[in-house]
Design a protein around this motif. Structure first.
Motif: not given
Length: 525
Positions: A25-28, A33-34, A36, A45, A74, A86
């Motif tokens: 899971r990578c965050f924006n 807001n991500y 996955e 990702v 995070m 992530c």
């Protein structure tokens, strides 16, 4: 026999219950807001892997994406504008109705899946080995260990893995389970905050840190805490604070954890380390034998060689006795100090080419910093030997700075002084320049020839060549994102024929031994 049958049954049930549920899971920009993607197809990702660095964190036993460890790390990571943030989401695998033993049985499977996912991302070109920051807490440290070994088996040796209080239960020796260790990446580190409790008693990693640690449960504020995980969780809390509050943590050198506890640490050897700390708290440092060998192997062998008209006519003096070269320097000429990088040689073809160029130009006094013995360790091998050389960069760089100030005070004209170096040597000159500045002088020009990237980019204890190293600091990049840094914080950067990780004209494409023997040519002025 019945116990073995029961263990086998539990293992089978755990593996049967296991599904391919783990994901990245990578965050924006925020935690809500991500993107996955499952580990067997992580490519979605890559849309967020557009920054200089990528940090992947994983919580341990019973970890969930919104849990305190993932949230703290995070939130800290998202304060770094140059880093993609992530988590490894293995919440389905990190919990089990059969308890902790069941989850331990899954560690290898999830770790191997993560290792394969990383290789997929490396092959896309969106994730770079040198930009990856891999951190795990508790049981996840061992997951990352398997990921490192799996990636290595597929041709990608991870550069660094950080373990935050690696889990001890079922991993303390003797154990059938393979714990996170020095084989899992080029450089591995572990921070212990609850050894002998929820954390492992000891780790076979490159470097170990022991902040506020004497026994299990000894962290500040945890002695009377009703939370049995208090000391264990301090590890990720320190890590998060270190990210949001840049600064150095100082440790006292000791040959072992036991020697520190017995008061045998050397309080005159204060070492900066990339640990994560509680401001104002006491810290302990324990270096494992692998790194200790490198430190003990270092002798005062570095020297200065100044040439007079040819490579065969020179004066050499130990670095701590620099005044011996002063009579041979022509006062009306500027003085250039050059040095090589990792595994460089005084009589190697690259060093010879550089010295010959300056001698032929006959417009400068040309001196070579000879740190040949400190720039290589045949005892430790290529990968750990590089770490040994990196540690020596700090020591030799500061010693060179002291030597330069001694020469300046004795009459060397600082206005006409230049430092120039290749690869790892560029950072050595950076330390020298900053040392000179600290002592009241400024080097007019410092030039770095493709400064080394490994251990000098991202979250690191080492300080790269930067604009504080001199009045004017310039860098030539010829292997950006390969063995060289992608970008430098200097006055001017040059990029001849350079696109990131693209080969220079005339250079073959392929995999070669760590750090080439040839150096880029620089303009001689």
């Amino acid at each position: 026999m019945y116990q073995n049958i029961l263990k086998t049954a539990v293992t089978v049930l755990c593996l049967l219950e296991l599904t391919q549920a783990a994901s990245l899971r990578c965050f924006n920009g925020s935690l809500d807001n991500y993107i996955e993607a499952p580990l067997d197809d992580p490519t979605p990702v890559t849309a967020l892997l557009t920054k200089n660095f990528t940090m992947i964190f994983s919580g341990g036993y019973q970890s969930v994406p919104t849990g305190p460890a993932n949230t703290a790390m995070m939130q800290a990571c998202l304060t770094k504008n140059d880093t993609a943030c992530c988590i490894l989401n293995w919440s389905a695998e990190s919990s089990c109705v059969f308890g902790y033993l069941c989850v331990v049985e899954r560690v290898e499977t999830v770790g191997n899946q993560l290792g394969e996912a990383l290789v997929i991302l490396f092959k896309t070109g969106k994730l770079l080995l040198e930009s990856l920051i891999l951190i795990g807490h508790s049981l996840a440290c061992h997951v990352l260990g398997y990921a490192g070994r799996k990636a290595d088996s597929l041709g990608y040796k991870l550069l660094r893995i950080t373990g935050l209080d690696p889990a001890g239960p079922l991993y303390n020796p003797p154990s059938k389970y393979i714990a996170f260790s020095y084989t899992d990446a080029v450089y591995t580190e572990a921070m212990h905050t609850d050894p002998g409790g929820y954390g492992i008693i000891n780790s076979t990693v490159t470097v170990q840190y022991w902040p506020n640690t004497v026994t299990s449960g000894s962290q500040n504020g945890c002695f009377l805490s009703l939370d049995s995980m208090c000391s264990h969780n301090r590890a990720y809390q320190y890590a998060a604070e270190k990210i949001t509050t840049p600064g150095s943590l100082l440790g006292i050198f000791a040959s072992s954890y036991t020697s520190w506890i017995n008061g045998e640490g050397d309080r005159n050897r204060i070492i900066e380390m990339p640990a994560f700390f509680d401001p104002g708290a006491k810290t302990l440092l324990y270096l494992t034998p692998v790194l200790l060998i490198g430190l003990l192997e270092l002798t005062q062998a570095a020297s200065i060689i100044c040439y007079n008209g040819s490579l065969s006519n020179y004066k050499e003096t130990p670095l701590e006795e620099p005044l011996a070269i002063l009579p041979g320097l022509v006062k009306d000429l500027k003085t250039v100090f050059y040095t090589f990088g990792y595994r460089g040689k005084v009589k190697g073809p690259a060093t010879t080419a550089m010295i010959e160029a300056y001698v032929a130009k006959n417009k400068s006094n040309i001196c070579l910093l000879n740190w040949e013995n400190e720039a290589e360790s045949t005892l430790l091998g290529t990968r750990i030997g590089y770490l040994y050389a990196v540690n020596n960069v700090v020591k030799i760089g500061n010693q060179l700075g002291d030597a330069l100030v001694t020469l300046i005070k004795a009459g060397l004209n600082v206005v006409d002084l230049q430092l120039i170096a290749h690869s790892l040597g560029a950072h050595l000159m950076g330390y020298a320049g900053r040392r000179v500045r600290k002592l009241g002088y400024v080097i007019p020009r410092v030039t770095g020839l493709d400064p080394a990237g490994v251990f000098f980019e991202g979250f690191t204890i080492y300080q790269a060549l930067d604009r504080k190293s001199g009045l004017f600091v310039d860098v030539i990049h010829t292997d950006a994102g390969g063995y060289g840094m992608r970008k430098s914080d200097v006055t001017v950067e040059f990029w001849p024929n350079t696109e990131e990780k693209e080969s220079q004209p005339g250079c073959p494409v392929g995999d070669f031994e760590l750090f080439t023997k040839e150096y880029p040519k620089a303009a001689i002025t």
